[in-house]
Design a protein around this motif. Structure first.
Motif, PDB file in Angstrom:
ATOM      1  N   LEU A  70       4.134  -3.197  -0.129  1.00 39.93           N
ATOM      2  CA  LEU A  70       4.362  -1.764   0.169  1.00 39.93           C
ATOM      3  C   LEU A  70       4.843  -1.243  -1.242  1.00 39.93           C
ATOM      4  CD1 LEU A  70       5.513   0.237   2.405  1.00 39.93           C
ATOM      5  CD2 LEU A  70       7.568  -0.583   2.008  1.00 39.93           C
ATOM      6  N   GLY A  71       4.393   0.061  -1.473  1.00 37.16           N
ATOM      7  CA  GLY A  71       4.859   0.733  -2.558  1.00 37.16           C
ATOM      8  C   GLY A  71       5.354   1.994  -1.982  1.00 37.16           C
ATOM      9  N   ARG A  72       6.313   2.537  -2.924  1.00 44.66           N
ATOM     10  CA  ARG A  72       6.904   4.020  -2.918  1.00 44.66           C
ATOM     11  C   ARG A  72       6.827   4.740  -4.054  1.00 44.66           C
ATOM     12  NH1 ARG A  72      10.471   4.752   1.578  1.00 44.66           N
ATOM     13  NH2 ARG A  72       8.687   3.871   2.578  1.00 44.66           N
ATOM     14  N   TRP A  73       6.238   5.734  -4.280  1.00 42.49           N
ATOM     15  CA  TRP A  73       6.258   6.558  -5.325  1.00 42.49           C
ATOM     16  C   TRP A  73       7.764   6.993  -5.826  1.00 42.49           C
ATOM     17  CZ3 TRP A  73       1.894   6.045  -7.136  1.00 42.49           C
ATOM     18  CH2 TRP A  73       0.593   6.338  -6.133  1.00 42.49           C
TER      19      TRP A  73
ATOM     20  N   MET B 122       0.731  -1.099  -0.141  1.00 42.04           N
ATOM     21  CA  MET B 122       0.045   0.178  -0.008  1.00 42.04           C
ATOM     22  C   MET B 122       0.897   1.195   0.019  1.00 42.04           C
ATOM     23  SD  MET B 122      -2.630   1.336   2.774  1.00 42.04           S
ATOM     24  CE  MET B 122      -4.129   0.313   2.253  1.00 42.04           C
ATOM     25  N   ILE B 123       0.403   2.258  -0.681  1.00 41.94           N
ATOM     26  CA  ILE B 123       1.100   3.480  -0.790  1.00 41.94           C
ATOM     27  C   ILE B 123       0.553   4.528  -0.171  1.00 41.94           C
ATOM     28  CG2 ILE B 123       2.290   5.270  -2.047  1.00 41.94           C
ATOM     29  CD1 ILE B 123       2.367   3.348  -4.518  1.00 41.94           C
ATOM     30  N   ASN B 124       0.625   5.133   1.266  1.00 42.17           N
ATOM     31  CA  ASN B 124      -0.090   5.725   2.173  1.00 42.17           C
ATOM     32  C   ASN B 124       0.771   6.935   2.519  1.00 42.17           C
ATOM     33  OD1 ASN B 124       1.560   4.681   3.772  1.00 42.17           O
ATOM     34  ND2 ASN B 124      -0.108   3.481   5.060  1.00 42.17           N
ATOM     35  N   ASP B 125       1.722   7.392   1.660  1.00 39.68           N
ATOM     36  CA  ASP B 125       2.334   8.372   2.331  1.00 39.68           C
ATOM     37  C   ASP B 125       2.813   9.194   0.796  1.00 39.68           C
ATOM     38  OD1 ASP B 125       4.994   7.451   1.148  1.00 39.68           O
ATOM     39  OD2 ASP B 125       5.214   6.405   2.988  1.00 39.68           O
ATOM     40  N   ASN B 126       3.404  10.293   1.231  1.00 39.23           N
ATOM     41  CA  ASN B 126       3.790  11.194  -0.114  1.00 39.23           C
ATOM     42  C   ASN B 126       5.196  11.156  -0.414  1.00 39.23           C
ATOM     43  OD1 ASN B 126       1.195  12.096  -1.014  1.00 39.23           O
ATOM     44  ND2 ASN B 126       1.025  13.623   0.753  1.00 39.23           N
ATOM     45  N   GLU B 127       6.021  10.346   0.166  1.00 49.34           N
ATOM     46  CA  GLU B 127       7.337  10.214   0.103  1.00 49.34           C
ATOM     47  C   GLU B 127       7.750   9.740  -1.349  1.00 49.34           C
ATOM     48  OE1 GLU B 127      11.280   8.036   2.170  1.00 49.34           O
ATOM     49  OE2 GLU B 127       9.541   8.048   3.406  1.00 49.34           O
ATOM     50  N   VAL B 128       8.615  10.420  -1.953  1.00 52.09           N
ATOM     51  CA  VAL B 128       8.974  10.006  -3.327  1.00 52.09           C
ATOM     52  C   VAL B 128      10.372   9.739  -3.574  1.00 52.09           C
ATOM     53  CG1 VAL B 128       8.956  11.242  -5.759  1.00 52.09           C
ATOM     54  CG2 VAL B 128       7.250  11.549  -4.267  1.00 52.09           C
ATOM     55  N   ILE B 129      10.860   8.617  -4.270  1.00 52.01           N
ATOM     56  CA  ILE B 129      12.397   8.287  -4.367  1.00 52.01           C
ATOM     57  C   ILE B 129      12.546   9.188  -5.679  1.00 52.01           C
ATOM     58  CG2 ILE B 129      13.724   6.418  -5.049  1.00 52.01           C
ATOM     59  CD1 ILE B 129      12.147   4.681  -3.410  1.00 52.01           C
ATOM     60  N   GLU B 130      13.616   9.909  -5.427  1.00 52.17           N
ATOM     61  CA  GLU B 130      13.822  11.082  -6.775  1.00 52.17           C
ATOM     62  C   GLU B 130      15.194  10.699  -7.461  1.00 52.17           C
ATOM     63  OE1 GLU B 130      13.542  14.750  -4.857  1.00 52.17           O
ATOM     64  OE2 GLU B 130      11.555  14.716  -4.768  1.00 52.17           O
ATOM     65  N   THR B 131      16.081   9.792  -6.829  1.00 54.81           N
ATOM     66  CA  THR B 131      17.321   9.430  -7.512  1.00 54.81           C
ATOM     67  C   THR B 131      17.419   8.110  -7.669  1.00 54.81           C
ATOM     68  OG1 THR B 131      18.691   9.581  -5.463  1.00 54.81           O
ATOM     69  CG2 THR B 131      18.378  11.734  -6.544  1.00 54.81           C
ATOM     70  N   LEU B 132      18.427   7.620  -8.438  1.00 54.92           N
ATOM     71  CA  LEU B 132      18.798   6.124  -8.483  1.00 54.92           C
ATOM     72  C   LEU B 132      19.575   5.800  -7.125  1.00 54.92           C
ATOM     73  CD1 LEU B 132      19.942   5.727 -12.190  1.00 54.92           C
ATOM     74  CD2 LEU B 132      17.990   4.941 -11.057  1.00 54.92           C
ATOM     75  N   GLU B 133      20.116   6.711  -6.429  1.00 57.05           N
ATOM     76  CA  GLU B 133      20.730   6.384  -5.280  1.00 57.05           C
ATOM     77  C   GLU B 133      19.704   5.988  -4.190  1.00 57.05           C
ATOM     78  OE1 GLU B 133      21.619   9.102  -6.957  1.00 57.05           O
ATOM     79  OE2 GLU B 133      23.691   8.173  -7.860  1.00 57.05           O
ATOM     80  N   GLU B 134      18.720   6.831  -4.081  1.00 59.65           N
ATOM     81  CA  GLU B 134      17.552   6.730  -3.199  1.00 59.65           C
ATOM     82  C   GLU B 134      17.013   5.585  -3.421  1.00 59.65           C
ATOM     83  OE1 GLU B 134      14.958   9.980  -3.215  1.00 59.65           O
ATOM     84  OE2 GLU B 134      16.541  11.273  -2.762  1.00 59.65           O
ATOM     85  N   LEU B 135      16.715   4.998  -4.823  1.00 61.37           N
ATOM     86  CA  LEU B 135      16.158   3.727  -5.135  1.00 61.37           C
ATOM     87  C   LEU B 135      17.051   2.554  -4.583  1.00 61.37           C
ATOM     88  CD1 LEU B 135      14.028   1.995  -6.504  1.00 61.37           C
ATOM     89  CD2 LEU B 135      15.465   2.438  -8.612  1.00 61.37           C
ATOM     90  N   GLU B 136      18.307   2.402  -4.769  1.00 59.87           N
ATOM     91  CA  GLU B 136      19.308   1.654  -4.294  1.00 59.87           C
ATOM     92  C   GLU B 136      19.188   1.457  -2.996  1.00 59.87           C
ATOM     93  OE1 GLU B 136      23.560  -0.016  -5.524  1.00 59.87           O
ATOM     94  OE2 GLU B 136      23.351   2.393  -5.269  1.00 59.87           O
ATOM     95  N   ALA B 137      19.055   2.484  -2.216  1.00 62.25           N
ATOM     96  CA  ALA B 137      18.910   2.584  -0.633  1.00 62.25           C
ATOM     97  C   ALA B 137      17.675   1.816  -0.290  1.00 62.25           C
ATOM     98  CB  ALA B 137      19.290   3.824   0.079  1.00 62.25           C
ATOM     99  N   PHE B 138      16.633   2.231  -0.860  1.00 55.25           N
ATOM    100  CA  PHE B 138      15.389   1.464  -0.739  1.00 55.25           C
ATOM    101  C   PHE B 138      15.487  -0.036  -0.812  1.00 55.25           C
ATOM    102  CE2 PHE B 138      11.232   0.094  -2.146  1.00 55.25           C
ATOM    103  CZ  PHE B 138      10.370   0.382  -0.699  1.00 55.25           C
ATOM    104  N   LEU B 139      15.971  -0.332  -1.895  1.00 62.94           N
ATOM    105  CA  LEU B 139      16.210  -1.845  -2.305  1.00 62.94           C
ATOM    106  C   LEU B 139      17.135  -2.609  -1.237  1.00 62.94           C
ATOM    107  CD1 LEU B 139      16.759  -1.568  -6.159  1.00 62.94           C
ATOM    108  CD2 LEU B 139      14.732  -2.182  -5.069  1.00 62.94           C
ATOM    109  N   LEU B 140      18.239  -1.884  -0.799  1.00 65.97           N
ATOM    110  CA  LEU B 140      19.208  -2.443   0.292  1.00 65.97           C
ATOM    111  C   LEU B 140      18.153  -2.682   1.643  1.00 65.97           C
ATOM    112  CD1 LEU B 140      22.251  -0.535  -0.462  1.00 65.97           C
ATOM    113  CD2 LEU B 140      21.863  -3.104  -0.734  1.00 65.97           C
ATOM    114  N   VAL B 141      17.401  -1.636   1.945  1.00 63.18           N
ATOM    115  CA  VAL B 141      16.748  -1.853   2.983  1.00 63.18           C
ATOM    116  C   VAL B 141      15.577  -2.972   3.016  1.00 63.18           C
ATOM    117  CG1 VAL B 141      14.864  -0.822   4.343  1.00 63.18           C
ATOM    118  CG2 VAL B 141      16.626   0.741   3.799  1.00 63.18           C
TER     119      VAL B 141
END
Length: 82
Positions: free
Chosen positions: A58-61, A1-20
């Motif tokens: 879980l989803g993240r914009w 579910m995507i229930n927040d307005n947090e947005v992944i804006e860079t590939l570095e942020e995407l990589e950090a999210f994937l690692l988490v």
């Protein structure tokens, strides 16, 4: 579910999210995969964490740029290991 307005804006942020996710940092159970997808209602791109039955856990914009250029990162996984 995507229930927040947090947005992944860079590939570095995407990589950090994937690692988490990979390291179990969010406490999700039965993670079966991760995919980039678009919302059926408005076409907004997001990264989807799916369970073993391909249901959304879980989803993240993400920005359109991350959606377009992050496909290999999601497909092959992050290079950094923690």
């Amino acid at each position: 579910m995507i229930n927040d307005n947090e947005v992944i804006e860079t590939l570095e942020e995407l990589e950090a999210f994937l690692l988490v996710i990979e390291n179990g940092g969010l406490g999700l159970n039965n993670v079966g995969g991760i995919a980039l997808a678009t919302n059926n209602t408005n076409g907004r791109p997001f990264v989807a964490v799916l369970d073993d039955n391909h249901q959304l856990l879980l989803g993240r914009w993400v920005t359109q740029d991350v959606f377009d250029s992050g496909k290999d990162l999601v497909r092959k996984g992050p290079k950094k290991r923690h």
